[in-house]
Motif scaffolding. Structure first.
Motif, short mmCIF file in Angstrom:
data_model
loop_
_atom_site.label_atom_id
_atom_site.label_comp_id
_atom_site.label_asym_id
_atom_site.label_seq_id
_atom_site.Cartn_x
_atom_site.Cartn_y
_atom_site.Cartn_z
N THR A 1 -10.13 -4.27 0.26
CA THR A 1 -8.75 -3.90 -0.02
C THR A 1 -7.85 -4.65 0.96
O THR A 1 -8.33 -5.16 1.97
N ILE B 1 0.83 -1.20 0.00
CA ILE B 1 0.00 0.00 0.00
C ILE B 1 0.87 1.25 0.00
O ILE B 1 0.67 2.17 -0.79
N SER C 1 -2.83 -5.35 -4.43
CA SER C 1 -3.39 -5.10 -3.10
C SER C 1 -4.89 -5.34 -3.10
O SER C 1 -5.46 -5.74 -2.08
N GLY D 1 -6.83 -8.14 -1.06
CA GLY D 1 -8.00 -7.74 -0.28
C GLY D 1 -9.16 -8.70 -0.49
O GLY D 1 -9.90 -9.02 0.43
N SER E 1 -7.22 1.64 0.57
CA SER E 1 -6.59 0.46 1.16
C SER E 1 -5.89 0.83 2.46
O SER E 1 -5.92 0.07 3.43
#
Lengths: 138, 565, 513
Positions: C395, C345, C470, C474, C388
């Motif tokens: 996420t 992230i 990501s 998630g 995120s």
């Protein structure tokens, strides 16, 4: 009063009575008669009710009148307590600021009373796209 | 077993929107998706669809039963109508936000477990704030921030609650809960924030008037009704809700009466209507739950209609303040008529939709013997007539002539209002269609002679009271002002106190800090010399202070570690 | 001796050989190609290591066939294999991005030095993670730190020099604390091999030497991992370094230090000693909680995007440490998951910031009005990775936050859970504030328009690769979670020693498992 010449039908005619005190008085009188009739029917008709107090004659009439008047009067008193000027929280709060006009299509026809829908739609489209290009200035 | 569900359709369309250059095409998509979703929802079989594994849990993404279906149907309708109303909007951000927001709300009502609910709960919060920010003013920004903060707070409370609940019960399923543990209370308050319980309600009156013309119509449909659904699913028959709901019906009517911004009047009125639904949930009998669902259904329609008509006024005049408006019926008669239909519906005039739904809740309260609550609802009904039934149309379209001669609302807005208005009337005349959608099978007949008679009496005499207060001058005038609500505490009082005490705290903190830093500066003079010639090291955290803190931490750690021996 | 047996050594050798090659080439493009190649190879190698250790296998590689404890041993289990993968993957992605990203920020004639520094930094970081030798870890720490000072000082701003200098001071203090700690451990046990130390450490009567070693290692690692209140070097370093470097460091450097912290306190000292006897969580947990609460507030007030993200990094490190401090399977796996997710992230966020800096030349938050119109793909990337970071469902950030809170509640620390939620509320605010400006504000230029183009594709593609990953993490969070819980299980088994107790056993194994 807008002229009716070019329009197929002017719905505004439905409401012109509100600006005529004589006709307003007539409507109020009609309302009075309507209420009186309802009250009389209520006296004669035995209603089904959930509670004892609800059974009493004229309960709904009285409560309608008293509740409405009470709310209005109480609210008037409440205003004394909680009223503040428009930019009380901040000069830049939504209460004080103007709604950004580029989002809207403000048309005030003080002179012209004629306006067709297609023209309006065109003007909105052109306005909003124009403002998109300018990055939405005030 | 398929994963497909209407919410994904909306979310995919929202994502797809970003890649469509043509704004009209996007508007069309905005209109088409709810129509497809409406058909889809109507054809769904009851039962559980779409079970998935996520983060080590089994999630029930799609639970279809009577209660979720009716909410999904009305949400689809509301999304479609607001898309039609927003046909002129070319703003990509608002279009994406509308789709995502509506989709999340529909996803939320189908959620079979708390985690899925939370997921959509958060998406509604994040997506909807863009409808407020899209106004692009300073005021809208700060309002949006407050709104976002409160909405996300509700989300985190829900998350916390569901985890605690999961610890307690070992189940993530979203079914009826009993208040008691901290977990269930957290969930309850999370729902309560979105449902605008008294004292948790400010975000609603703060934010709805701040959104864009079309944004407010969208906002009015989803967040709060999703919360009502969540309460009806999670806490039916929780008695405290009856009292909360009763307070909710009562207090906003006073605020609405003296509020100047008509969109805020409607926000207060929305709060009051939510109160009726919450009372229904609190009573919890099949009839009452039916009443809540039916009232939510009708309410979304007529509240959207009222917001649409006031929105059209704002769209054409640039203001929605009662003190600046009046007499607009001359040039906006169609909008005025639709507004009156909305007003009649919310006031529960027979043959309009409010009459057939509100009476379910009142009857349920009567049947269960809540006489005090019943009276409160009766008073609230008079209040509804006062601020929504009379004040809204009166202040905007009648009253004294403000001199403005705005053009009639654009055609697509008229169509949107027209369809909404006809739905209000149709439901009022043929309540059977609505009743057949209700979750519980309880026969009910709104059109009995006694019921019509009493309702007409209530409304008729209330109208007389209106004439009376107008004649006697007791009716509060429309003036440019704001009225403080309990948000005063966090918008005015707390910031002021913080401002007042922060210098004191600053002095308290900085004095010994400076003294200590000086002492250390001498001991690290060597380092200071290195940094002085350039003089830049003095910016931000100097090495002195970094090393000083390091020394302190090291000292503390040593003391701590050796202290135990 | 087959190829696979040499994978642990290759993991370090590849970038280490790449570095001098870069110097010799003296050409920016060629150096970039070498760096990219090495990073990709490292990623593949660490993928192999993760695959090999998924089932709990431990790979022990004796460097130069000198047997431990006198020789240096590489010790790979699922915990460090996954960190290796994170480091080399982030390096590969950011390197792809650096092709265009670094071109404006770093003088053309220094590019080959830049990539040399990059490879050395990666060598050091991978080395810290892979080695099973405490002193060797310190050596690699120094390699990576020195390379990092170089990378930071290459920044375009005059302040980058001072930022590098401050980092140098703090980093050196941290490293020397670690060295002192390792030295005292050597004094107490007569060994530098981690597994060996953990077998010999006299924890029962906890002599002074062990206590001192413990204290110095605690503080040294706290500095290196930028745990509040020893985080101050990080804000300046991240702010003034070239954004490309920041993107690389934010995903790797602090994560590696956190890994070292895990390894030392869980496996070398042992849980019983670190947390039962020394009550390390009483030191770290307040620091972690104060960190994520205060630093989120600080982030809210920053005027520069990079600085805001830097403080947010400190806050996120606080989450990781808080998870670790729970010393429960769920808590540690939440910490490890967040090490992985936060690397993705935060690197993505810094890469998006880099795109902005590339076009605008700065990242003042207030001047970002009109970004959404001019650089929509970058803005969308910022929003996606920002969501995120906040931890919105679907996420990667949500998986970490959810597990962390679940772990907190499992221990009955619901106040801690509430504070995490409060801090994620603040994350909503500081990200929301930037997003609002990017989308809805007008540009702050005299003409009222922002004349910039979208960032080049070569920067956007790696950025979106990270974001896609990501989101995948998630939605399919089970995969990372299972790796993390395997890692947590590994860490909770306590000292490394049991694997090698019979001395003859590992003398005879030679290389490989």
């Amino acid at each position: 009063m807008p002229s009716k010449s070019n329009k197929p039908y002017d719905f505004a005619a439905w409401f012109t009575w509100v600006d005529n005190p004589v006709r307003v008085r007539r409507v109020v009188r009609a309302l009075l008669i309507f209420c009186a009739v309802l009250f009389v029917i209520d006296l004669l008709y035995h209603r089904h009710a959930y509670f004892g107090f609800e059974q009493s004659r004229g309960f709904y009439a009285i409560s309608g009148f008293v509740a409405f008047a009470g709310i209005v009067i109480l609210a008037g008193q409440l205003r004394r307590l909680i009223r503040r000027e428009e930019n009380y929280y901040s000069p830049e709060s939504i209460d004080g600021e103007k709604y950004p006009p580029n989002e809207l299509s403000i048309i005030d026809n003080k002179q012209r009373s004629e306006f067709t829908d297609s023209q309006q739609n065109e003007s909105i489209t052109s306005r909003s796209t124009a403002h998109m290009d300018q990055g939405g200035d005030k | 077993m398929t994963l497909a569900q209407p919410a994904f359709l909306f979310l995919a369309a929202a994502a797809g929107c970003a890649f469509i250059r043509n704004a009209k095409l996007r508007a069309l998509l905005l209109l088409a998706v709810p129509c497809i979703s409406l058909l889809w929802v109507a054809l769904l079989d009851s039962g559980t669809h779409a079970t998935v594994q996520y983060a080590g849990l089994t999630l029930e993404m799609m639970r279809v039963d009577g209660l979720s279906r009716i909410f999904a149907i009305i949400f689809s309708i509301a999304a479609g109508l607001s898309a039609l109303y927003a046909w002129h909007v070319r703003d990509l951000m608002q279009q994406i936000a509308t789709l995502a927001y509506a989709g999340a709300a529909i996803g939320g009502v189908f959620a079979g477990d708390l985690l899925t609910l939370f997921l959509y709960w958060e998406v509604t919060a994040v997506a909807s704030v863009f409808l407020i920010w899209a106004r692009r003013t300073h005021g809208a920004f700060s309002t949006g921030m407050r709104y976002l903060l409160i909405q996300v707070l509700s989300g985190v409370l829900l998350l916390m609650g569901l985890l605690l609940h999961y610890q307690d019960s070992g189940s993530m399923a979203f079914t009826s809960m009993t208040l008691g543990s901290i977990g269930t209370w957290c969930i309850f308050i999370a729902f309560g924030i979105k449902c605008a319980f008294p004292l948790l309600h400010n975000w609603l009156q703060d934010s709805y008037p701040a959104a864009t013309v079309t944004g407010t119509v969208v906002l009015s449909a989803f967040t709060t009704k999703m919360a009502v659904y969540a309460l009806a699913r999670g806490f039916p028959g929780t008695e405290i809700l009856v009292y909360i709901g009763a307070v909710m019906t009562l207090f906003p009517i006073f605020f609405a009466e003296i509020e100047n911004d008509l969109r805020r009047v409607l926000a207060y009125s929305l709060n009051n209507q939510l109160g009726f639904m919450v009372v229904g949930v609190g009573i919890g009998t099949p009839l009452a739950i039916n009443g809540t669902a039916a009232h939510a259904f009708c309410h979304i329609l007529y509240k959207a209609l009222l917001f649409m008509s006031i929105g059209a006024v704002l769209f054409r005049t640039g203001t929605s303040k009662a003190s600046e408006l009046g007499g607009l019926y001359r040039t906006m008669p169609k909008t005025a008529i639709f507004c009156l239909i909305g007003a009649a519906s919310i006031s529960a005039v027979p043959l309009f939709s409010g009459f057939v739904s509100k009476s379910l809740i009142l009857s349920a309260a009567g049947k269960e013997g809540y006489w005090l609550i019943w009276i409160a609802l009766l008073i609230a009904s008079a209040g509804v007539l006062s601020h929504s039934g009379i004040k809204i149309p009166y202040a905007a379209f009648f009253a004294k002539d403000c001199g403005k001669r705005p053009a009639e609302a654009p055609r697509h807005m008229l169509w949107a209002m027209g369809i909404t208005a006809s739905l209000c009337v149709l439901i009022g005349i043929f309540p059977g269609v609505l009743y057949s959608l209700l979750p519980n099978d309880v026969p009910y007949h709104p059109y009995t002679f006694g019921h019509i008679l009493t309702q007409l009496q209530l409304l008729g005499f209330a109208l007389l009271a209106f004439v009376f207060v107008m004649k006697t001058g007791l009716h509060p005038h429309e003036i440019r002002a704001v009225n403080v609500d309990s948000d005063w505490i966090y918008r005015k009082f707390l910031p002021k106190q913080i401002k007042r005490i922060s210098p004191t705290i600053g002095i308290l903190v900085s004095l010994p800090g400076k003294w200590l830093a000086n002492a250390v500066a001498h001991s690290t003079a060597q380092l200071a010399k290195l940094s002085e010639p350039r003089g830049v090291l003095a910016r931000g955290w100097s090495i002195n202070s970094m090393v000083f803190i390091l020394t302190v931490v090291m000292g503390l750690v040593l003391i701590f570690n050796f202290g135990k021996v | 001796m087959n190829f696979f047996d040499q994978v642990p050594a290759l993991q370090i050798a590849v970038p280490l050989i790449g570095a001098p090659v870069c110097v010799l080439l003296r050409n920016g493009r060629a150096a970039w190609a070498v760096t990219q190649f090495c990073s990709v190879i490292c990623t593949l190698l660490s993928c192999m290591l993760v695959a090999a250790t998924r089932d709990g296998t431990v790979i022990r590689y004796e460097l130069g066939s000198w047997s431990a404890p006198s020789g240096i041993e590489y010790y790979v289990d699922i915990v460090n294999a996954s960190v290796l993968l994170v480091v080399s993957f982030i390096s590969a992605i950011v390197c792809l991005y650096a092709y265009r990203g670094a071109e404006k920020e770093i003088q053309q004639d220094k590019h080959y030095l830049f990539y040399t520094g990059w490879l050395l930094c990666i060598t050091g970081l991978l080395g810290i993670v892979i080695t099973g030798d405490a002193f060797n870890a310190f050596v690699f720490l120094e390699i990576s730190s020195l390379a990092t000072y170089l990378l930071i000082s290459l920044g375009p701003d005059r302040n980058s020099l001072t930022a590098a200098f401050r980092y140098l001071i703090m980093g050196s203090i941290g490293a020397s604390f670690i060295l002192i700690g390792v030295g005292f451990l050597f004094a107490a046990t007569g060994s530098l091999n981690m597994a060996d130390i953990s077998a010999r450490i006299p924890i029962a009567d906890s002599p002074r030497t062990v206590l001192v070693a413990f204290s110095f290692l605690t503080v040294g690692l706290m500095i290196k991992a930028a745990i509040f209140p020893l985080h101050a070097w990080l804000a300046n370093a991240y702010h003034y370094a070239p954004v490309t470097v920041t993107a690389l460091l934010s995903g790797t450097a602090t994560k590696v230090s956190l890994y070292l912290l895990l390894r030392f306190f869980f496996n070398v000292f042992g849980i019983q000693f670190s947390f039962g006897q020394m009550l390390l969580n009483y030191v770290l947990l307040p620091a972690a909680i104060a960190g994520f609460v205060l630093m989120s507030v600080v982030a809210l007030y920053q005027s520069d995007l990079r600085r805001m993200l830097a403080y947010s990094s400190v806050a996120q490190i606080g989450y990781i440490v808080a998870g670790i401090c729970l010393v429960s399977p769920l808590g540690i796996s939440a910490g490890i998951v967040h090490i992985i997710n936060h690397a993705l992230i935060k690197s993505a966020l810094f890469m998006a910031t880099g795109c902005i800096v590339y076009r605008l030349g700065h990242a003042h938050i207030q001047s970002l009005g009109g970004m959404a119109k001019q650089m929509p793909i970058t803005t969308a990337a910022f929003i996606a990775s920002g969501l995120s970071l906040i931890g919105v469902p679907l996420t990667a950030g949500f998986i970490s936050k959810f597990n962390l809170i679940a772990a907190m509640l499992e221990q009955g620390w619901w106040i801690g859970a509430a504070l995490i939620l409060a801090s994620s509320l603040m994350a909503t605010l500081y990200i929301g504030r930037v997003v609002e400006i990017m989308i809805f504000r007008k540009p702050r230029t005299s003409t009222g328009t922002l004349e910039v183009n979208e960032a080049p594709m070569q920067m956007l593609i790696p950025l979106w690769l990270l974001i896609a990953l990501s989101i995948v993490f998630g939605i399919f969070g089970n995969e990372t979670l299972s790796i993390a819980s395997a890692g947590a299980e590994r860490l909770l088994t306590g000292p490394l020693a049991p694997a090698l107790v019979p001395e003859s056993a590992y003398l005879s194994t030679g290389a490989g498992q």
